[in-house]
Design a protein around this motif. Structure first.
Motif, PDB file in Angstrom:
ATOM      1  N   ARG A   1       0.962  -1.425   0.021  1.00 17.79           N
ATOM      2  CA  ARG A   1       0.249   0.254  -0.002  1.00 17.79           C
ATOM      3  C   ARG A   1       1.109   1.584   0.200  1.00 17.79           C
ATOM      4  NH1 ARG A   1      -5.741  -0.728   3.218  1.00 17.79           N
ATOM      5  NH2 ARG A   1      -5.640   0.411   1.632  1.00 17.79           N
ATOM      6  N   VAL A   2       0.201   2.655  -0.594  1.00 15.11           N
ATOM      7  CA  VAL A   2       0.902   3.575  -1.098  1.00 15.11           C
ATOM      8  C   VAL A   2       0.293   4.556   0.812  1.00 15.11           C
ATOM      9  CG1 VAL A   2       1.393   5.506  -1.355  1.00 15.11           C
ATOM     10  CG2 VAL A   2       1.534   3.633  -3.077  1.00 15.11           C
ATOM     11  N   GLY A   3       1.224   5.018   1.012  1.00 18.44           N
ATOM     12  CA  GLY A   3       0.930   5.769   2.954  1.00 18.44           C
ATOM     13  C   GLY A   3       0.857   7.160   2.172  1.00 18.44           C
ATOM     14  N   LEU A   4       0.278   7.529   3.639  1.00 23.84           N
ATOM     15  CA  LEU A   4      -0.283   9.512   3.463  1.00 23.84           C
ATOM     16  C   LEU A   4       0.434   9.593   4.670  1.00 23.84           C
ATOM     17  CD1 LEU A   4      -4.079   9.273   2.704  1.00 23.84           C
ATOM     18  CD2 LEU A   4      -2.119   9.879   0.773  1.00 23.84           C
ATOM     19  N   LYS A   5       1.039  11.353   3.623  1.00 27.42           N
ATOM     20  CA  LYS A   5       2.154  11.865   4.769  1.00 27.42           C
ATOM     21  C   LYS A   5       1.589  13.210   5.557  1.00 27.42           C
ATOM     22  CE  LYS A   5       6.015  12.851   3.470  1.00 27.42           C
ATOM     23  NZ  LYS A   5       7.533  13.172   3.138  1.00 27.42           N
ATOM     24  N   PHE A   6       1.382  13.062   6.867  1.00 25.64           N
ATOM     25  CA  PHE A   6       0.446  14.690   6.667  1.00 25.64           C
ATOM     26  C   PHE A   6       2.212  15.161   7.650  1.00 25.64           C
ATOM     27  CE2 PHE A   6      -2.543  11.798   6.680  1.00 25.64           C
ATOM     28  CZ  PHE A   6      -3.666  12.455   6.897  1.00 25.64           C
ATOM     29  N   ILE A   7       2.351  16.381   6.814  1.00 25.47           N
ATOM     30  CA  ILE A   7       3.626  17.424   7.054  1.00 25.47           C
ATOM     31  C   ILE A   7       2.673  18.441   7.809  1.00 25.47           C
ATOM     32  CG2 ILE A   7       5.342  18.816   6.410  1.00 25.47           C
ATOM     33  CD1 ILE A   7       5.188  17.126   4.163  1.00 25.47           C
ATOM     34  N   LEU A   8       2.679  19.214   8.888  1.00 28.23           N
ATOM     35  CA  LEU A   8       2.259  19.628   9.781  1.00 28.23           C
ATOM     36  C   LEU A   8       3.040  20.826  10.343  1.00 28.23           C
ATOM     37  CD1 LEU A   8       0.101  20.266  11.640  1.00 28.23           C
ATOM     38  CD2 LEU A   8       1.320  19.118  13.480  1.00 28.23           C
ATOM     39  N   PHE A   9       2.701  21.628   9.057  1.00 25.35           N
ATOM     40  CA  PHE A   9       3.934  23.008   9.120  1.00 25.35           C
ATOM     41  C   PHE A   9       2.740  23.904   9.956  1.00 25.35           C
ATOM     42  CE2 PHE A   9       1.050  22.997   5.313  1.00 25.35           C
ATOM     43  CZ  PHE A   9       0.793  24.392   5.668  1.00 25.35           C
ATOM     44  N   GLY A  10       1.556  23.702   9.979  1.00 26.93           N
ATOM     45  CA  GLY A  10       1.048  24.969  11.362  1.00 26.93           C
ATOM     46  C   GLY A  10       0.738  24.611  12.667  1.00 26.93           C
ATOM     47  N   SER A  11       0.049  25.399  13.802  1.00 22.41           N
ATOM     48  CA  SER A  11       0.226  24.670  14.957  1.00 22.41           C
ATOM     49  C   SER A  11      -0.542  23.579  15.268  1.00 22.41           C
ATOM     50  CB  SER A  11      -0.890  25.570  15.473  1.00 22.41           C
ATOM     51  OG  SER A  11      -1.744  25.268  15.361  1.00 22.41           O
ATOM     52  N   LEU A  12       0.069  23.139  16.035  1.00 19.10           N
ATOM     53  CA  LEU A  12      -0.619  22.111  16.542  1.00 19.10           C
ATOM     54  C   LEU A  12      -2.150  21.316  16.538  1.00 19.10           C
ATOM     55  CD1 LEU A  12      -0.059  18.607  18.589  1.00 19.10           C
ATOM     56  CD2 LEU A  12       0.410  20.519  20.194  1.00 19.10           C
ATOM     57  N   ALA A  13      -2.564  22.202  17.039  1.00 14.99           N
ATOM     58  CA  ALA A  13      -4.108  22.510  17.231  1.00 14.99           C
ATOM     59  C   ALA A  13      -4.797  22.228  15.232  1.00 14.99           C
ATOM     60  CB  ALA A  13      -4.246  24.550  17.439  1.00 14.99           C
ATOM     61  N   ALA A  14      -4.216  22.812  14.686  1.00 17.25           N
ATOM     62  CA  ALA A  14      -4.545  21.874  13.327  1.00 17.25           C
ATOM     63  C   ALA A  14      -4.094  20.466  13.103  1.00 17.25           C
ATOM     64  CB  ALA A  14      -2.764  22.050  12.098  1.00 17.25           C
ATOM     65  N   LEU A  15      -3.978  19.588  13.968  1.00 20.33           N
ATOM     66  CA  LEU A  15      -3.534  18.417  14.136  1.00 20.33           C
ATOM     67  C   LEU A  15      -4.665  17.807  14.548  1.00 20.33           C
ATOM     68  CD1 LEU A  15      -1.626  15.670  12.886  1.00 20.33           C
ATOM     69  CD2 LEU A  15      -0.829  16.439  15.283  1.00 20.33           C
ATOM     70  N   LEU A  16      -4.793  18.392  16.001  1.00 23.65           N
ATOM     71  CA  LEU A  16      -5.780  18.347  16.911  1.00 23.65           C
ATOM     72  C   LEU A  16      -7.531  18.252  16.830  1.00 23.65           C
ATOM     73  CD1 LEU A  16      -3.777  19.109  20.117  1.00 23.65           C
ATOM     74  CD2 LEU A  16      -3.708  16.722  18.579  1.00 23.65           C
TER      75      LEU A  16
END
Length: 150
Positions: free
Chosen positions: A29-44
């Protein structure tokens, strides 16, 4: 398909395909990478955590990456194994706590410096190490850009 709210300038995340360092149980399977360049709030935020949980539940390899300092590679962590139990329990609080810990570890961890290894290749162009190759710029007046003023 993701809606307009997932645009990197709006979400603080850039989602890209990733085929490197996928564990053997996910190799096909091909994966997906979430590159977080914003704040932690964007991830949460709930929308992001729900999407991550759905991908992990579907056994899509998922990574979290954070940019390093200039001239360094991104730091990256595989999320599936770390979040799988919390996803199965549908425990949003635990998912948020785990993501916070993973993010903190990446942010404060070591970043690999970018190393470009150049050597002359046959034919006069440049050959680079693992970062691909760069073509040699053409010489002379015939090499002028077709763009106006170039």
């Amino acid at each position: 398909m993701l809606d307009d709210g997932w645009r990197p300038d709006r979400s603080g995340l850039l989602i890209v395909f990733d085929e490197e360092h996928i564990p053997p149980s996910y190799e096909e399977r091909v994966g997906l990478k979430f590159i977080l360049f914003g704040s932690l709030a964007a991830l949460l935020n709930v929308k992001t955590m729900q999407y991550l949980a759905a991908l992990i539940h579907a056994e899509v390899p998922v990574f979290l990456s954070v940019p390093g300092p200039p001239e360094h590679h991104l730091a990256k962590a595989f999320l599936n194994d770390r979040l799988k139990a919390a996803v199965e329990r549908r425990d949003g609080g635990e998912i948020a706590a785990l993501l916070t810990g993973i993010y903190t570890g990446l942010r404060h961890g070591e970043f690999e410096p970018v190393r470009l290894l150049h050597a002359r290749a046959s034919g006069g162009g440049l050959r680079q190490g693992r970062h691909g190759s760069l073509p040699r710029p053409p010489d002379g007046p015939a090499s002028r850009s077709p763009l106006r003023g170039q």
